[in-house]
Design an enzyme around this catalytic site. Sequence first.
Site, PDB file in Angstrom:
ATOM      1  N   LEU A  11     -62.226  11.796 -51.187  1.00  0.00           N
ATOM      2  CA  LEU A  11     -61.107  11.073 -51.211  1.00  0.00           C
ATOM      3  C   LEU A  11     -60.597  10.382 -49.760  1.00  0.00           C
ATOM      4  O   LEU A  11     -60.290   9.210 -49.613  1.00  0.00           O
ATOM      5  CB  LEU A  11     -59.863  11.889 -51.639  1.00  0.00           C
ATOM      6  CG  LEU A  11     -58.502  11.119 -51.870  1.00  0.00           C
ATOM      7  CD1 LEU A  11     -58.533   9.926 -52.629  1.00  0.00           C
ATOM      8  CD2 LEU A  11     -57.537  12.104 -52.423  1.00  0.00           C
ATOM      9  N   ASP A  70     -58.461  19.741 -36.325  1.00  0.00           N
ATOM     10  CA  ASP A  70     -58.449  21.044 -37.469  1.00  0.00           C
ATOM     11  C   ASP A  70     -56.815  21.140 -37.622  1.00  0.00           C
ATOM     12  O   ASP A  70     -55.893  21.173 -36.542  1.00  0.00           O
ATOM     13  CB  ASP A  70     -58.979  22.016 -36.457  1.00  0.00           C
ATOM     14  CG  ASP A  70     -58.767  23.402 -37.265  1.00  0.00           C
ATOM     15  OD1 ASP A  70     -58.115  23.505 -38.392  1.00  0.00           O
ATOM     16  OD2 ASP A  70     -59.670  24.557 -36.768  1.00  0.00           O
ATOM     17  N   TYR A  78     -56.628  29.243 -55.306  1.00  0.00           N
ATOM     18  CA  TYR A  78     -56.475  27.810 -54.864  1.00  0.00           C
ATOM     19  C   TYR A  78     -55.416  27.270 -55.082  1.00  0.00           C
ATOM     20  O   TYR A  78     -54.430  26.283 -54.502  1.00  0.00           O
ATOM     21  CB  TYR A  78     -57.745  26.972 -55.583  1.00  0.00           C
ATOM     22  CG  TYR A  78     -57.801  25.622 -55.195  1.00  0.00           C
ATOM     23  CD1 TYR A  78     -57.851  25.016 -53.995  1.00  0.00           C
ATOM     24  CD2 TYR A  78     -57.353  24.841 -56.380  1.00  0.00           C
ATOM     25  CE1 TYR A  78     -58.012  23.628 -53.799  1.00  0.00           C
ATOM     26  CE2 TYR A  78     -57.435  23.534 -55.995  1.00  0.00           C
ATOM     27  CZ  TYR A  78     -57.687  22.911 -54.802  1.00  0.00           C
ATOM     28  OH  TYR A  78     -57.600  21.526 -54.660  1.00  0.00           O
ATOM     29  N   LYS A 109     -52.368  25.522 -52.782  1.00  0.00           N
ATOM     30  CA  LYS A 109     -52.178  24.392 -52.817  1.00  0.00           C
ATOM     31  C   LYS A 109     -50.572  24.081 -52.818  1.00  0.00           C
ATOM     32  O   LYS A 109     -50.029  23.251 -52.271  1.00  0.00           O
ATOM     33  CB  LYS A 109     -52.773  23.440 -53.688  1.00  0.00           C
ATOM     34  CG  LYS A 109     -54.489  23.533 -53.611  1.00  0.00           C
ATOM     35  CD  LYS A 109     -54.425  22.489 -51.952  1.00  0.00           C
ATOM     36  CE  LYS A 109     -54.325  21.013 -52.303  1.00  0.00           C
ATOM     37  NZ  LYS A 109     -54.564  19.954 -51.160  1.00  0.00           N
TER      38      LYS A 109
END
Length: 291
Positions: free
Chosen positions: A12, A36, A126, A130
Amino acid sequence: MRWLVTGAGGMLGHDVVGELRGRGADVTGLGHSALDITEPASVQRAFAAHRPEIVVNCAAYAAVDDAESDEVGALRVNGDGPRLLARACAAHGARLIHVSTDYVFSGEGRTTPYPEDHPPAPRTAYGRTKLAGERAVLEELPGASAVVRTAWLYGVHGRNFVRTMIGIEASRPTVDVVDNQTGQPTWCADVAARIADLGPRVGPDTNGVFHATSSGEATWCELAREVFRLLGADPARVRPTDTAPQPRPARRPEYSALAHDRWQSLGLPPLRDWRTALHEALPRIRKESPS
């Protein structure tokens, strides 16, 4: 306006940078080696060097299964990293678009698309990490941030389901694909275009959560069959199954289609139907696929 795209080496992120450059924008794309997002000093250097006015965070710990045994590591990238970016944006007067996922929802017991304001209930590490990133961004930068949730992404760059099906069609007589998980196959290029549309609009009256997935719904089996059909192959070579070939550590959502109502407030339509997008995307992906 000056744009900075994190995670620019990913599928993306690569398309976001390409879309912005195609529009003549002043954009810098930085991969992990150059930025980072979990390291404050790295974030500070990037902001000092590039002085962004709009940041698009495509950096993520995206290994859904690995996150089950490495939730601390996933949280560092998916939760702590976005918080650092949001704080840097606040300090420099920049806006932030943060990319998130359908995994923030449980994907269980539902048959209609999740609206943007539906309460999250992640069932995986996950998804939890998120969601932590979403909340961090909206807490640290409430008047100048947007969360863009997307799902089932495929594109020209990087590994993805559509590219895998192209390879399988050419090498195997049949393939078994799960038919009991429903979502929205979404072309990265369409999401990139929508992010480019949204960026200059982000502000006190245009913030919060937006869903950027293709219109319509499909199962993985239906998507695979459409790929075969567009390749001129017999879709019946894709055989439906209700179990994955190998159990995975992270549970996949049974239904994770997303609703797109918030775009109307900006005078923008939802993304186009997934079949229409796939018809345009497939020749480009096939051209870049190894023979």
